[in-house]
Design an enzyme around this catalytic site. Structure first.
Site, PDB file in Angstrom:
ATOM      1  N   SER A 240      40.719  38.870  40.966  1.00 15.73           N
ATOM      2  CA  SER A 240      41.398  38.519  42.118  1.00 15.73           C
ATOM      3  C   SER A 240      41.906  39.787  42.786  1.00 15.73           C
ATOM      4  CB  SER A 240      41.977  37.149  42.299  1.00 15.73           C
ATOM      5  OG  SER A 240      42.390  36.735  43.466  1.00 15.73           O
ATOM      6  N   ASP A 338      33.748  29.295  43.979  1.00 14.18           N
ATOM      7  CA  ASP A 338      35.068  29.785  44.219  1.00 14.18           C
ATOM      8  C   ASP A 338      35.359  29.652  45.758  1.00 14.18           C
ATOM      9  OD1 ASP A 338      37.255  31.490  44.836  1.00 14.18           O
ATOM     10  OD2 ASP A 338      36.395  33.049  43.675  1.00 14.18           O
ATOM     11  N   HIS A 367      36.783  30.090  40.851  1.00 18.51           N
ATOM     12  CA  HIS A 367      37.523  31.324  41.046  1.00 18.51           C
ATOM     13  C   HIS A 367      38.177  32.032  39.717  1.00 18.51           C
ATOM     14  CE1 HIS A 367      40.063  34.287  42.930  1.00 18.51           C
ATOM     15  NE2 HIS A 367      41.147  34.038  42.394  1.00 18.51           N
TER      16      HIS A 367
END
Length: 399
Positions: A240, A338, A367
């Protein structure tokens, strides 16, 4: 420092894979918020006879006087017992953990409520881990506690794990899941050393922190540590926000052999988060308007937006990974389920691939790169990073 950005937004609301799941959550939070009439109205007729409003209130008051104030859900387990469905919420209270089991009948009415002491959620080693293949050593990355998993056989490969946004421990613990621990143990089972450490924002309360202080400076210290251990090929694996800044780090440090980017945003974070909030359907137009003003540079530097000063967001733009792809070989991975970093970002990366960049989209992964539905609730169900993801990372590192 105010707790911030993507890692906090994910738990701000709940989306539901079934109406039964929604009812169970509504009942649970009716208890937590002391809305006993709501809990009563969700109950079956038999349950209403056994647990009228005053008795529900008395039970919950006994729970909080014994266990303290409710803090958070740490795990969700769903058990099918036809014609019933049981939702077990392992919950953290101030004094200890408690399992709260809510049973629904086939009509979607609450037919049972049980409480039992819960142990701390213990990490279960994934099947793909071979614990006899490596040892784990406590280390320090600057002043940050960390662990280095070291294969018993000699290896030239080492990986540094870079967290997503918000305060994170070295395992990147989210609910009952520890995705960095999964990855570290899996790679070291395959003769790859892995360094992970607590993120600085787990300790440092500083409203003026920059991305360099939050992430980059500590990654540079981690690189030096691995060089001191004489690893010849060092890879950065970012998740991320960590994946967002990793390509920049590879341009300022010549010791990086490759990058593994898990769910990297391709857009500025204010755009990513605006889409996330719209998906969650639990935000005001005022917040979305504030993000739009941020996008248009209309917010003063020291004004807070979603827990961070505007200047933090403005600074982040200069690290957009699309500017830095191509210096080293790169593997980019996305999960199709996600909702935080989405197919929009995947498609942008597909359009900007270089000769030494590979991108893969995994069906059914969230995710966190664990199997699950496209909801925040999937993060509360205990699971592990998918073996297919681990296999692709290993193949990429070992070429």
């Amino acid at each position: 420092m105010k707790r911030w950005i993507i890692s906090i937004v994910i738990f701000s609301t709940f989306l539901f894979s079934s109406n039964f799941e929604k009812i169970a959550y509504n009942y649970f939070y009716a208890l937590v918020n002391e809305n006993y009439k709501v809990a009563y109205n969700l109950s079956s007729n038999i349950m209403k006879q056994h647990l009228p409003i005053e008795k529900i209130k008395k039970i919950w008051q006994q729970i909080t006087s014994t266990y303290g104030k409710f803090e958070k859900i740490v795990k969700l387990q769903i058990i099918e017992k036809p014609p019933y469905k049981v939702f077990i919420f392992t919950s953290k209270f101030k004094k200890s953990n408690l399992n709260i089991s809510i049973t629904l009948n086939k009509e979607g009415k609450i037919d049972g409520l049980f409480f039992s002491p819960a142990q701390n959620v213990e990490y279960k080693i994934p099947q793909y881990v071979k614990s006899d293949k490596f040892v784990e050593k406590d280390v320090k990355v600057g002043d940050l506690p960390g662990k280095l998993t070291i294969p018993k056989e000699h290896t030239k490969y080492a990986v540094i794990l870079i967290h997503g946004s918000g305060p994170q421990d070295m395992d990147e613990t989210i609910g009952p899941n520890k995705i960095f621990k999964d990855i570290a143990y899996a790679l070291s089972s395959n003769n790859i050393a892995v360094l992970r450490y607590n993120k600085r924002t787990l300790y440092q309360a500083n409203e003026n922190i920059t991305i360099k202080e939050e992430i980059i400076n500590d990654v540079l210290k981690a690189i030096k540590l691995l060089k001191d251990y004489n690893y010849k090929e060092i890879y950065l694996l970012g998740h991320s926000l960590g994946a967002y800044v990793a390509p920049y780090i590879a341009t300022i440090n010549d010791n990086i052999s490759g990058l593994i980017l898990l769910a990297p945003p391709a857009r500025n974070l204010e755009d990513v988060i605006a889409d996330q909030l719209k998906f969650l359907q639990n935000t005001s137009n005022e917040i979305l308007q504030k993000l739009q003003e941020l996008k248009e540079n209309k917010i003063p530097n020291d004004e807070f937006v979603l827990g961070a000063k505007a200047k933090y967001w403005y600074d982040l733009r200069s690290y957009n990974p699309l500017k830095y792809l191509g210096k080293v070989k790169t593997l980019i991975l996305f999960g199709k389920n996600d909702y935080q970093v989405t197919l929009k970002d995947y498609n942008i990366f597909k359009e900007h691939l270089t000769n030494n960049t590979k991108i893969i989209l995994f069906n059914g992964l969230t995710h966190l790169f664990i199997p699950g539905e496209k909801t925040p609730n999937a993060y509360l169900i205990e699971n592990h990073v998918d073996a297919k993801v681990i296999d692709e990372i290993i193949k990429f590192i070992k070429n």
